[in-house]
Design a protein around this motif. Structure first.
Motif, PDB file in Angstrom:
ATOM      1  N   UNK A 111     -14.245  29.511  -5.680  1.00 38.49           N
ATOM      2  CA  UNK A 111     -14.426  28.550  -4.577  1.00 38.49           C
ATOM      3  C   UNK A 111     -13.136  27.797  -4.288  1.00 38.49           C
ATOM      4  N   UNK A 112     -12.212  27.788  -5.248  1.00 37.26           N
ATOM      5  CA  UNK A 112     -10.898  27.186  -5.026  1.00 37.26           C
ATOM      6  C   UNK A 112      -9.849  28.270  -5.244  1.00 37.26           C
ATOM      7  N   UNK A 136     -17.810  28.653  -8.307  1.00 40.42           N
ATOM      8  CA  UNK A 136     -16.911  28.036  -9.285  1.00 40.42           C
ATOM      9  C   UNK A 136     -16.826  29.000 -10.469  1.00 40.42           C
ATOM     10  N   UNK A 137     -15.733  29.771 -10.518  1.00 41.30           N
ATOM     11  CA  UNK A 137     -15.616  30.844 -11.517  1.00 41.30           C
ATOM     12  C   UNK A 137     -15.262  30.314 -12.899  1.00 41.30           C
ATOM     13  N   UNK A 138     -15.038  28.989 -13.020  1.00 42.85           N
ATOM     14  CA  UNK A 138     -14.754  28.454 -14.355  1.00 42.85           C
ATOM     15  C   UNK A 138     -16.051  28.428 -15.186  1.00 42.85           C
ATOM     16  N   UNK A 139     -17.195  28.597 -14.509  1.00 42.61           N
ATOM     17  CA  UNK A 139     -18.474  28.741 -15.213  1.00 42.61           C
ATOM     18  C   UNK A 139     -18.959  30.176 -14.995  1.00 42.61           C
ATOM     19  N   UNK A 365     -22.442  20.558  -5.857  1.00 43.23           N
ATOM     20  CA  UNK A 365     -22.136  20.816  -7.272  1.00 43.23           C
ATOM     21  C   UNK A 365     -20.683  21.284  -7.441  1.00 43.23           C
ATOM     22  N   UNK A 366     -20.233  22.106  -6.498  1.00 41.32           N
ATOM     23  CA  UNK A 366     -18.843  22.565  -6.556  1.00 41.32           C
ATOM     24  C   UNK A 366     -17.881  21.402  -6.308  1.00 41.32           C
ATOM     25  N   UNK A 370     -14.760  20.025  -8.454  1.00 35.51           N
ATOM     26  CA  UNK A 370     -13.433  19.820  -7.852  1.00 35.51           C
ATOM     27  C   UNK A 370     -12.935  18.407  -8.164  1.00 35.51           C
ATOM     28  N   UNK A 371     -13.845  17.426  -7.961  1.00 39.92           N
ATOM     29  CA  UNK A 371     -13.447  16.023  -8.170  1.00 39.92           C
ATOM     30  C   UNK A 371     -13.229  15.702  -9.653  1.00 39.92           C
ATOM     31  N   UNK A 372     -13.881  16.470 -10.533  1.00 40.71           N
ATOM     32  CA  UNK A 372     -13.645  16.262 -11.967  1.00 40.71           C
ATOM     33  C   UNK A 372     -12.186  16.574 -12.318  1.00 40.71           C
ATOM     34  N   UNK A 373     -11.555  17.456 -11.552  1.00 36.47           N
ATOM     35  CA  UNK A 373     -10.142  17.792 -11.783  1.00 36.47           C
ATOM     36  C   UNK A 373      -9.198  16.999 -10.882  1.00 36.47           C
TER      37      UNK A 373
END
Ligand SMILES: *Cc1c(COP(=O)(O)O)cnc(C)c1O
Length: 400
Positions: A111-112, A136-139, A365-366, A370-373
């Protein structure tokens, strides 16, 4: 085909792979062959479909000695059978998308990803009848959930620009290959020094050569490395799409690539010093660098990356746009500019609202991830090859 010598180290490979002294003149540095056309035997076929490894040079959009040298060097650095280069990183990414996907196929994409690639896939591919799922491919679970019988390609960017969020590539290639899908990874932030895609069974390793591999901010280029069969397909796509690199740019990048391993070591040391200093400064709210234990995926970063590279982000206590003005006005060493991977340090502000409106259309959720980073926005700092103490002094002064 790559003239990789597996028993050689990375620094030797970076310097010697793809190059050899000119047999006619004895010149040890590569020649720039700017000729667009070559005298040919009348029996040579003029169809791009009939080009093989044995076809002599005919026309530079089909093949050129300087461009060939760069392709062999990239393949050697990536430890793949083959590689092909393009006029830019975006042209390389598009070549992978267009050569792999047809109407009715399904694409899973981070997604990013690099903004221009994101915007293009959001708009153009669905119009062509290609289904696109942005996740979100980090999950990893998000990829498992998104897979469909017609999923043809999983496209990752790791570390992702601008978040420096990672994806567990070994896990993704395993799941995707079991489902019959190919995997592409844009590895521009890590370079082949930090991340060897071929060791993780990646089918297409994409680089914006404009960044670390050129390394000096003076030539655009892109590359895709992979199996000989896949790259041959891409090469004929390049002949038809025309996004061919200038031999002059190929020559500049060929020269830059020779020092990539030694530069990456210095980028990493500089970024570590600067990120540790930033993390302790009271004007700084948050630092994200894969080489810091505070990175949310530090364990994955240690497992997956051989070099943490020179890219970091930071958030400030004062509002980002205000600090951006201060930096642009007061930095004396670091340039306030986009792009990355150059010998010169570069910094720019990337506002979250801006990015979410223009490039990334995220679900709630995505957006949370994003905002967590990135919070409300990040300063993306590409730590160059200057003395780290000078970069720290420059930031200390300009942060105000
Ligand atoms: C810069 C960049 C690109 C695009 O490369 P260009 O050479 O500018 O076309 C693609 N992916 C990433 C991660 C980048 O940083």
């Amino acid at each position: 085909m790559a003239d990789r010598q597996v028993d050689r180290g990375l620094s030797t490979t970076a310097i010697h792979a793809g190059e050899s002294p000119n047999p006619l003149t004895g010149a040890t540095a590569p020649d720039i062959v700017m000729s667009t056309t070559f005298t040919v035997d009348p029996e040579v076929s003029f169809s791009a479909e009939n080009i093989t490894d044995e076809t002599p040079y005919v026309y530079t959009r089909w093949g050129n000695p300087t461009i060939d040298q760069l392709e062999r060097k990239i393949a050697a650095l990536e430890a793949t059978e083959d590689a092909t280069v393009f006029a830019s990183g975006v042209a390389a990414a598009n070549a992978v998308l267009f050569s792999t996907l047809n109407a009715g196929d399904h694409l899973i994409m981070s997604d990013v990803t690099y903004a221009a690639v994101s915007e293009f896939t959001n708009e153009k591919l669905p119009q062509l009848g290609i289904e696109v799922s942005r996740v979100d491919t980090s999950d990893i679970q998000n990829i498992v959930d998104a897979l469909r019988p017609n999923t043809k390609l999983v496209y990752l960017e790791s570390p992702a620009n601008p978040l420096i969020r990672l994806t567990d590539v070994a896990a993704v290639t395993k799941i995707a290959h079991q489902a019959g899908a190919l995997v592409a990874v844009d590895s521009t932030f890590a370079t082949p020094i930090g991340f060897r895609g071929s060791s993780f069974d990646v089918d297409f390793v994409i680089q914006s050569l404009t960044k670390y591999i050129c390394g000096h901010g003076d030539a655009l280029g892109g590359s895709v490395a992979g199996s000989h069969a896949d790259i041959t397909r891409l090469r004929s796509a390049a002949i038809h799409n025309g996004g061919v690199i200038s031999p002059f740019n190929a020559w500049l990048i060929l020269r830059g690539a020779t020092t990539l391993p030694v530069r990456l070591k210095a980028h990493e040391a500089g970024a570590l010093a600067v990120s540790q200093w930033l993390e302790k400064d009271s004007r700084i709210k948050r630092v994200i660098y894969p080489g810091l234990p505070s990175h949310p995926q530090y364990e994955l970063a240690k497992r997956q990356l051989d070099n943490f590279s020179g890219m970091l982000t930071f958030q400030t206590v004062d509002p980002g746009p205000k600090v951006a003005r201060r930096l642009a006005d007061n930095l004396q060493v670091i340039h306030y500019a986009v792009s990355l991977g150059h010998q010169r340090s570069l910094v720019c502000w990337i506002g979250t609202d801006d990015m979410l409106q223009s490039s990334f259309h995220l679900t709630p959720k995505q957006e949370e991830s994003y905002r967590a980073y990135a919070g409300d926005g990040i300063f993306r700092l590409s730590v160059g090859l200057e003395d780290p103490e000078d970069l720290i002094a420059d930031l200390d002064n300009a942060l105000g």
